[in-house]
Design a protein around this motif. Structure first.
Motif, short mmCIF file in Angstrom:
data_model
loop_
_atom_site.label_atom_id
_atom_site.label_comp_id
_atom_site.label_asym_id
_atom_site.label_seq_id
_atom_site.Cartn_x
_atom_site.Cartn_y
_atom_site.Cartn_z
N ASP A 43 0.84 -1.19 0.00
CA ASP A 43 0.00 0.00 0.00
C ASP A 43 0.88 1.25 0.00
N VAL A 44 0.27 2.42 -0.02
CA VAL A 44 1.02 3.68 -0.16
C VAL A 44 1.93 3.97 1.04
N ASN A 45 1.68 3.35 2.18
CA ASN A 45 2.49 3.62 3.37
C ASN A 45 3.74 2.76 3.46
N ASN A 46 3.89 1.79 2.59
CA ASN A 46 5.05 0.89 2.62
C ASN A 46 5.75 0.92 1.27
N PRO A 47 7.06 1.15 1.27
CA PRO A 47 7.79 1.20 0.00
C PRO A 47 7.85 -0.17 -0.67
N HIS A 48 7.84 -0.15 -2.00
CA HIS A 48 8.00 -1.38 -2.77
C HIS A 48 9.44 -1.85 -2.62
N HIS A 49 9.66 -3.15 -2.78
CA HIS A 49 11.02 -3.68 -2.77
C HIS A 49 11.10 -4.87 -3.70
N GLU A 50 12.32 -5.25 -4.07
CA GLU A 50 12.52 -6.36 -5.00
C GLU A 50 12.98 -7.60 -4.24
N VAL A 51 12.52 -8.76 -4.74
CA VAL A 51 12.88 -10.05 -4.15
C VAL A 51 13.15 -11.05 -5.28
N THR A 52 13.89 -12.09 -4.97
CA THR A 52 14.11 -13.18 -5.91
C THR A 52 13.11 -14.28 -5.61
N CYS A 53 12.40 -14.74 -6.63
CA CYS A 53 11.43 -15.82 -6.47
C CYS A 53 11.81 -16.97 -7.41
N ILE A 54 11.61 -18.19 -6.94
CA ILE A 54 12.00 -19.38 -7.69
C ILE A 54 10.76 -20.08 -8.23
#
Length: 87
Positions: A43-54
């Motif tokens: 949501d707008v209150n939490n920054p997006h982040h990147e992850v590795t998914c298998i």
């Protein structure tokens, strides 16, 4: 919510090099269709982040937000599935 084992039992074939569109949106509990880097959208209150998914694993829930969503950023072949690295 179904367990990971139950979800995987529903998947008959996971395509090794399935192409995923950057417009595809996945939610916790979905099976990861392709290995790679995914952005986790909150949501707008939490920054997006990147992850590795298998590929073949399950997208996990978040400990901080109720409805995270996953979108592919960069698709990659997991080393165990790459032709040059298979036993």
């Amino acid at each position: 919510m179904a367990t990971a084992k139950e979800l995987l039992s529903r998947v008959t074939v996971i395509e090794e090099n399935k192409q995923v569109s950057k417009n595809d949106v996945f939610k916790p509990g979905d099976v990861v269709p392709a290995s790679g880097i995914y952005v986790v959208e909150h949501d707008v209150n939490n920054p997006h982040h990147e992850v590795t998914c298998i590929q073949g694993k399950i997208f996990p829930p978040s400990n901080k937000v109720k409805h995270p969503r996953y979108r592919i950023v960069h698709q990659a072949i997991h080393i165990e599935n790459h032709e040059d690295h298979k036993p």
